[in-house]
Structure formats: C-alpha cells, structure tokens
Design an enzyme around this catalytic site. Structure first.
Site, PDB file in Angstrom:
ATOM      1  N   GLY A 148      46.993  22.072  65.024  1.00 18.86           N
ATOM      2  CA  GLY A 148      46.044  22.037  64.164  1.00 18.86           C
ATOM      3  C   GLY A 148      45.205  23.310  64.059  1.00 18.86           C
ATOM      4  O   GLY A 148      45.785  24.181  64.252  1.00 18.86           O
ATOM      5  N   SER A 158      55.587  27.672  59.333  1.00 21.06           N
ATOM      6  CA  SER A 158      54.584  27.738  60.427  1.00 21.06           C
ATOM      7  C   SER A 158      54.666  28.193  61.761  1.00 21.06           C
ATOM      8  O   SER A 158      54.022  28.284  62.660  1.00 21.06           O
ATOM      9  CB  SER A 158      53.425  26.569  60.327  1.00 21.06           C
ATOM     10  N   THR A 191      53.841  29.309  67.167  1.00 24.28           N
ATOM     11  CA  THR A 191      53.259  29.143  65.930  1.00 24.28           C
ATOM     12  C   THR A 191      53.206  30.558  65.361  1.00 24.28           C
ATOM     13  O   THR A 191      53.307  31.538  66.024  1.00 24.28           O
ATOM     14  CB  THR A 191      51.845  28.650  66.147  1.00 24.28           C
ATOM     15  N   ARG A 199      44.212  38.029  64.840  1.00 26.29           N
ATOM     16  CA  ARG A 199      43.762  36.656  64.959  1.00 26.29           C
ATOM     17  C   ARG A 199      44.614  35.832  66.046  1.00 26.29           C
ATOM     18  O   ARG A 199      45.811  35.758  65.642  1.00 26.29           O
ATOM     19  CB  ARG A 199      43.445  35.734  63.854  1.00 26.29           C
TER      20      ARG A 199
HETATM   21  N1  GLY Z   1      47.160  25.900  66.052  1.00 29.11           N
HETATM   22  C1  GLY Z   1      47.735  26.926  65.321  1.00 29.11           C
HETATM   23  C2  GLY Z   1      46.770  28.158  65.106  1.00 29.11           C
HETATM   24  O1  GLY Z   1      45.807  27.607  64.650  1.00 29.11           O
HETATM   25  O2  GLY Z   1      47.228  29.233  65.270  1.00 29.11           O
END
Ligand code: GLY
Length: 291
Positions: free
Chosen positions: A201, A49, A167, A177
């Site tokens: 999150g 992630s 992330t 996105r």
């Molecule tokens: N918190 C990371 C994301 O949703 O991209």
C-alpha cells in the site's frame, strides 16, 4: 506437502506462491523459496510496480526497494533506491548474508551488488518509459488508489518463518524516496517466537505507523493474527485518514508462530494468494470498517 503456509500479496502473488512452492517441492530452503517466488514477479514485465517493468520516478529512472527477514536468528537485509538490478530481493538477501548492515541505499547498494557478482540489467521497460513520457506532459500527481503494489510473501513451516518484499515504489516518486518495503518494522517483520507480517500500500503512510512491527507486537500480546492485522489497520486509519475520513491504502498479511493466518486492508477487494501445502487459492479481502 504438509506443514507449510505460503502467502503473497495481490493477484501476482499467485505466480510468486506457485514458484516458491515448486522450489520447496524440489528441496529448496525457505530463503531460496521466498527469493525464487519474489524473483518471478520482479522479472515479469507486466507488473508495473515491482522489479523490471516497474514505473520510474519523476526523473524517469527506476529505483527499487526490497527486504528479506529470517525469523530464526532475527536476521534481515534490505536495499533501497537501487538502480540497475531488477532482482532487488536477491541483493537484499546478500546484504543479510554477508554484511553486518541491515540496509544499503542508492549507489552503495549498486556497488555492493556489482561487487557480489550480480549482473547489471535494464530495469526500465519500453512500456514504463512510454508511460513516463506521457506523464511528463501533465505531471499529474498519482491518485492514492493506484500503484503501491508491493509483492510481499511469508513462508511459514513449523521450524521456519521467512518474509520478503520487493517494489519499485510509488510511481513518479521523488528521486531517493524510500517507502515501507525495505524498512524492518514498516513493510515487514518476523520474530520466531511471534510470527511475521508483510505490508503493501502507501509506503509513506505504512512507515509512519510502523505497521508490521505493530502487527507483530499485537500478536506478541496474545492477539490472533487476524485480530492483530485488524487492530493495526484500524490504528493507521485513526492516525492517518484525511479530512474527509478517507484512509490511506494499506493491507497487511500475517502468520503467527503457530501457523495461523490473518489479513486486513483499509480498502475494498485486496487480493492475495494462499497455499496451505495442499492447494493454492486466491482470495479477496473486503475493506475493514473504521471504529
Ligand atoms: N509499499 C510500497 C511503496 O509505497 O513504496
């Protein structure tokens, strides 16, 4: 080492905190320590992630988001939808240091990274590629419970507060996105007179309530770090729970300017790492009950 507090999200927060603490012991600056800690998670292929090894978007390529904020001087830099540079936090830091801008996205961010001498590297691991190929067969939507595991870190000393996060975002996301992590006020915030917060999150939902700026504002109004985290997570739960009352997944860590700590989560067993300058400990936060 006295007079520091270092905290980071998730079980991989241990690696981030260990590396950051080691760097501090060797004399690194606060910014170097946070960058080093986050880089360690970015380059760990087992973390799906963040950085290299992160799961790709629906088109099969990895887009990374990261940001860093230095409370002193109220400086920040961020990159979003960055391709080809797994150490996204390092590029974000360079944005902060050399540009007047707060955020670069997509090809502009990659061009800047190249211009600054960052080496283009693979970001899609063989494991992530394999999982994407399997997902493509069914195109099942990801469950909300999974895979929003941003590495977020706060380093506090009596004279410094630095916060950073990185992330690969929601797996199988729509190309382009951007989640909460590179957005100041959503995924992170730092103010030298108030403190800092960092979130993890569901980044779409965290952005919709500007979670970290809310935590900071509540601390500014006089709430403890813990009260501010709880109130901000309750606000998210009130505003964005679904028709069955299930809240979005979100957790937030905060450190006040006086060094006191808070953590809150909308779901059970959110793990985080904490170093008080003497020892590194792992903790799990239970889900906050809605009001
Ligand atoms: N918190 C990371 C994301 O949703 O991209």
């Amino acid at each position: 080492m006295k007079g520091i507090l270092l905290t980071a999200t998730w079980n991989f927060g241990r690696l981030a905190v260990e590396r950051a603490f080691n760097a501090l012991e060797l004399g690194a600056s606060a910014l170097d320590a946070v960058e080093t800690g986050i880089n360690a998670v970015e380059m760990d292929p087992s973390v799906q992630s963040v950085g290299y090894g992160g799961l790709p978007n629906r088109a099969g390529y990895v887009e990374l988001d990261a940001a860093i904020m230095d409370a002193h001087g109220h400086r920040s830099g961020a990159v979003a939808a960055l391709r080809g540079f797994p150490r996204a936090i390092s590029v974000a830091r360079r944005v902060m240091e050399v540009l007047p801008h707060a955020l670069l996205v997509g090809e502009g961010a990659a061009e800047f990274a190249r211009e600054q001498g960052f080496e283009e590297e693979e970001t899609l691991s063989p494991e992530a590629s394999e999982q994407w190929l399997q997902w493509r067969e069914t195109q099942a939507p990801p469950a909300d419970v999974e895979d929003h595991d941003t590495v977020g870190m706060i380093l506090w000393t009596p004279d410094t507060i630095v916060v950073g996060c990185s992330t690969s975002g929601l797996k199988w996301k729509y190309p382009g996105r951007v989640g909460d992590s590179p957005i100041v006020g959503a995924g992170l915030y730092a103010d030298a007179e108030v403190g800092a917060a960092v979130a993890t999150g569901n980044g779409d939902e965290i952005s919709r309530v500007a979670l970290c700026s809310r935590v900071a504002f509540l601390m500014e109004l006089g709430r403890s770090a813990q009260e501010a985290c709880d109130e901000a997570i309750r606000y998210l739960m009130r505003k964005r729970s679904d028709e069955k009352g299930v809240p979005p997944h979100a957790a937030v860590l905060a450190v006040r300017a006086d060094g006191s700590f808070g953590v809150s989560a909308s779901y059970a067993k959110f793990p985080y790492a904490l170093h008080d300058g003497q020892s590194l400990t792992m903790h799990e936060r239970e889900a906050l009950q809605p009001d």
